[in-house]
Write an enzyme that holds these catalytic residues in place. Structure first.
Site, PDB file in Angstrom:
ATOM      1  N   ARG A   1       5.011 -12.949   9.794  1.00 43.03           N
ATOM      2  CA  ARG A   1       5.714 -11.685   9.565  1.00 43.03           C
ATOM      3  C   ARG A   1       7.124 -11.768  10.113  1.00 43.03           C
ATOM      4  NH1 ARG A   1       1.672  -7.529   8.756  1.00 43.03           N
ATOM      5  NH2 ARG A   1       3.131  -5.839   9.022  1.00 43.03           N
TER       6      ARG A   1
ATOM      7  N   LYS B   1       4.131   0.906   9.633  1.00 38.96           N
ATOM      8  CA  LYS B   1       4.205   2.105   8.800  1.00 38.96           C
ATOM      9  C   LYS B   1       3.558   3.304   9.481  1.00 38.96           C
ATOM     10  CE  LYS B   1       2.807   0.181   4.894  1.00 38.96           C
ATOM     11  NZ  LYS B   1       2.375   0.049   3.500  1.00 38.96           N
TER      12      LYS B   1
ATOM     13  N   GLU C   1       0.879  -1.166   0.000  1.00 38.18           N
ATOM     14  CA  GLU C   1       0.000   0.000   0.000  1.00 38.18           C
ATOM     15  C   GLU C   1       0.922   1.223   0.000  1.00 38.18           C
ATOM     16  OE1 GLU C   1      -2.725   0.076   3.273  1.00 38.18           O
ATOM     17  OE2 GLU C   1      -3.575   1.998   2.636  1.00 38.18           O
TER      18      GLU C   1
HETATM   19  P1  ATP Z   1       0.903  -1.595   7.876  1.00 40.37           P
HETATM   20  O1  ATP Z   1       2.306  -1.419   8.428  1.00 40.37           O
HETATM   21  O2  ATP Z   1       0.251  -0.315   7.559  1.00 40.37           O
HETATM   22  O3  ATP Z   1       0.089  -2.585   8.636  1.00 40.37           O
HETATM   23  P2  ATP Z   1       1.613  -3.540   5.939  1.00 40.37           P
HETATM   24  O4  ATP Z   1       2.854  -3.806   6.700  1.00 40.37           O
HETATM   25  O5  ATP Z   1       0.589  -4.596   5.809  1.00 40.37           O
HETATM   26  O6  ATP Z   1       0.980  -2.216   6.437  1.00 40.37           O
HETATM   27  P3  ATP Z   1       1.606  -3.355   3.089  1.00 40.37           P
HETATM   28  O7  ATP Z   1       2.079  -2.258   2.244  1.00 40.37           O
HETATM   29  O8  ATP Z   1       0.171  -3.701   3.028  1.00 40.37           O
HETATM   30  O9  ATP Z   1       2.059  -3.009   4.525  1.00 40.37           O
HETATM   31  O10 ATP Z   1       2.477  -4.643   2.857  1.00 40.37           O
HETATM   32  C1  ATP Z   1       2.777  -5.186   1.604  1.00 40.37           C
HETATM   33  C2  ATP Z   1       3.102  -6.645   1.752  1.00 40.37           C
HETATM   34  O11 ATP Z   1       4.188  -6.811   2.632  1.00 40.37           O
HETATM   35  C3  ATP Z   1       1.942  -7.415   2.331  1.00 40.37           C
HETATM   36  O12 ATP Z   1       1.747  -8.583   1.554  1.00 40.37           O
HETATM   37  C4  ATP Z   1       2.367  -7.738   3.719  1.00 40.37           C
HETATM   38  O13 ATP Z   1       1.855  -8.985   4.137  1.00 40.37           O
HETATM   39  C5  ATP Z   1       3.891  -7.786   3.609  1.00 40.37           C
HETATM   40  N1  ATP Z   1       4.500  -7.436   4.885  1.00 40.37           N
HETATM   41  C6  ATP Z   1       4.316  -6.313   5.594  1.00 40.37           C
HETATM   42  N2  ATP Z   1       5.001  -6.338   6.761  1.00 40.37           N
HETATM   43  C7  ATP Z   1       5.652  -7.529   6.776  1.00 40.37           C
HETATM   44  C8  ATP Z   1       6.520  -8.172   7.707  1.00 40.37           C
HETATM   45  N3  ATP Z   1       6.865  -7.584   8.858  1.00 40.37           N
HETATM   46  N4  ATP Z   1       6.995  -9.392   7.393  1.00 40.37           N
HETATM   47  C9  ATP Z   1       6.669  -9.991   6.235  1.00 40.37           C
HETATM   48  N5  ATP Z   1       5.855  -9.446   5.317  1.00 40.37           N
HETATM   49  C10 ATP Z   1       5.338  -8.232   5.571  1.00 40.37           C
HETATM   50 MG    MG Z   2      -1.354  -4.118   4.604  1.00 34.38          MG
END
Ligand code: ATP
Ligand code: MG
Length: 563
Positions: free
Chosen positions: A260, A270, A34
């Protein structure tokens, strides 16, 4: 591991699918950020997995911007994300898409659901919808609008898009089951009114799809075969499948979840990162203390080391908190091989070699890399006045202190053995310089004397050295899980950066992006603040065991010289 065993359960699953014919054709994945912030180390895991799995199976990966929520998204973030993915070493080759590219198809899908009596326009307020939804222990209640006719739903939905209603007046909901034990299936909202412009579609839409609706269908439209996402979406999988079951797209993607990546002492939310950046607590998204990819790039982390770290962490379904040391080891291992050695003094203390001629300058030969002779050598100027590290001298030294002390001897790396004869102090008793004498017979590599001393220290020639600003980083937070405190300011480390005015050897040039300053650690030129007049270096990472190493190298070099 045998040949057919893969490194993680997802790769294994895909290999099995291909072997059994459950999956035919290329493997297609996607990374769906996003654009509401910069990418962080957690995203690197998802990027490496999605791009890696496709690459290994001759497939392709879409970089798809999930831009369904126009209030928080911006072009700056889109560009930053593209930069970061490329920097990390991955290429989407013509597969750059946006959820908003599918807004027409998504709208048609919503109409299709209404026509099948699988979606309805609800006119409850957001608050009421929440109340009707029930809880984990209590089933939900049908909305009084759930029974609207197909015609009425179509009419209202089209008028929502035409802009006839205000935000929040109506929403479109999937008609599933208000008593489902899975709250995600209790008639989730699939479209809401948002009368704002969108960075990609402008003013075309007054309604925007919800993530759960847009995501799975975008996967389907794009031809994604394996939709890999993090564990918090496990409970959403039945909904993901429900949309596919109703709409029956020709391509049916499969969702698989993994845990994660959580890195100790690093912030990977974020929203909280945005707070730090917007309030100026850090120096932008690329502050070298942040675990953002931009911050790590500026700090000097090699992308290959980040990929190596991600591979070591692996992919599982278990929740985890990875020690910072694991990441730092990958960085060290990479730089230990890649980085040339240089000498620099962080906290300079002057020494005067009283028996060395005033006017004389000679050069000594320094090796650029202890285990890579192909990287050659360089000549270092040596003269009567030198800078050494303040911490390499102790006036009242314990017996086991093998660096410089009054009356004691030490080797200057690549040069001579010196002895400290006099400690010169100012009126207030502070040490201002040391008077030393050198033994001309002990020049490194000359073979004239094999006299050995226990300590070797680094130095630069005072008249030849250049000044540089060096930023010594420590962790940004004082607690291992800074994200778990609602107040992001509470656990900030007040000493997360120390700025020193260092003296660096003159052969250090701007071409040396990342180097090891001997005995101190790995450093890299700051890409933002660097200037010709005053180079700025960031400490990438310290050396773990600098002493043992330097001693071994000293022995090795003098052995080489004597053989
Ligand atoms: P927010 O921090 O706002 O919750 P988000 O971390 O989900 O957002 P996105 O931009 O939606 O951020 O993430 C893009 C992709 O990265 C998604 O498929 C998400 O599952 C993956 N992702 C985000 N954080 C992690 C993490 N800590 N470890 C592994 N994958 C991640
Ligand atoms: Mg997300």
């Amino acid at each position: 591991m045998t040949e057919n065993e893969k490194t993680d359960f997802i790769r294994q699953m895909i290999a099995d699918d291909i072997a059994t014919g459950r999956h035919i054709g290329p493997v297609v994945t996607r990374f769906p950020p996003e654009p509401n912030g910069f990418l962080h180390i957690g995203h690197a895991k998802s990027i490496c997995l999605n791009f890696g799995v496709a690459e290994e199976n001759n497939g392709r990966t879409f970089l798809r911007f999930d831009d369904t929520n126009p209030c928080k998204e911006s072009e700056e973030y889109v560009e930053a994300i593209k930069h970061d993915v490329r920097w990390l070493g991955f290429n989407w080759e013509g597969s750059l898409t946006h959820a908003s590219d599918y807004f027409d198809q998504l709208y048609d899908s919503a109409i299709q659901l209404i026509n099948m009596d699988k979606a309805y326009v609800d006119s409850l307020s957001a608050e009421e919808i929440r109340k009707y939804r029930g809880t984990l222990t209590e089933v939900g209640k049908d909305s009084p609008y759930r029974g609207r006719s197909r015609e009425e739903n179509l009419d209202l939905f089209q008028r929502m898009q035409a802009g006839e209603f205000a935000d929040g007046e109506h929403v479109l909901r999937a008609k599933i089951d208000m008593s489902s034990p899975n709250i995600n299936l209790r008639d989730p909202t699939i479209y809401r009114i948002r009368k704002i412009s969108h960075q990609n579609t402008g003013d075309k839409w007054n309604i925007y799809p919800m993530y759960d609706f847009a995501h799975g269908l975008s996967d389907a439209f794009e031809g994604v075969t394996h939709s890999l996402c993090t564990l918090e979406f496990e409970d959403h999988r039945p909904l993901y499948d429900w949309f596919l079951d109703q709409l029956k797209p020709t391509n049916r993607p499969r969702q698989t979840e993994f845990s994660r990546l959580n890195l100790a002492y690093a912030l990977t939310s974020k929203r909280k990162l945005t707070t730090l950046v917007e309030e100026g607590v850090v120096d932008g998204w690329d502050d070298p203390r942040l675990a953002t990819l931009a911050g790590m790039r500026r700090r000097g982390y090699p992308p290959a080391a980040i990929r190596d770290f991600i591979a070591r962490v692996g992919v599982t379904k278990k929740e985890n908190l990875i020690e910072m040391g694991v990441l730092e080891n990958s960085i060290r291992e990479n730089l230990n091989y890649e980085a040339e050695r240089r000498m620099a003094v962080m906290k300079p203390l002057k020494i005067v070699i009283t028996n060395y001629p005033d006017e004389k300058t000679e050069t000594v030969t320094a090796i650029n890399h202890p285990s890579r002779p192909e990287l050659g050598t360089r000549e270092l100027p040596f003269s009567r006045e030198l800078w050494i590290e303040e911490s390499d001298f102790m006036e009242e030294a314990p017996r086991k202190f093998f660096r410089l002390k009054p009356g004691g001897e030490v080797r200057l790396r690549f040069a001579y053995i010196i002895r400290c004869d006099d400690v010169i102090k100012n009126d207030s008793g502070q040490i201002i310089e040391l008077h030393c004498s050198y033994d001309p017979e002990t020049r490194s590599g000359s073979g004239s004397s094999d006299r050995r001393v226990k300590g070797t220290i680094h130095w630069v020639s005072a008249q030849h050295a250049h000044s540089a600003e060096v930023r010594l980083y420590d962790r940004l937070f004082t607690v291992p899980q800074p994200g778990s405190d609602p107040d992001v300011h509470k656990n900030l480390n007040p000493n997360s950066v120390e700025v020193v005015k260092a003296q660096i050897e003159p052969s250090l040039s701007v071409q040396d992006r990342s180097v090891q300053f001997e005995r101190l650690g790995y450093f890299s030129l700051d890409i933002v603040d660097h200037s010709q007049e005053l180079p700025v270096f960031n400490r990438i990472v310290t050396l773990r065991d600098s002493w043992a190493k330097i001693e071994r190298q000293a022995v090795m070099i003098s052995n080489q010289a004597n053989s």
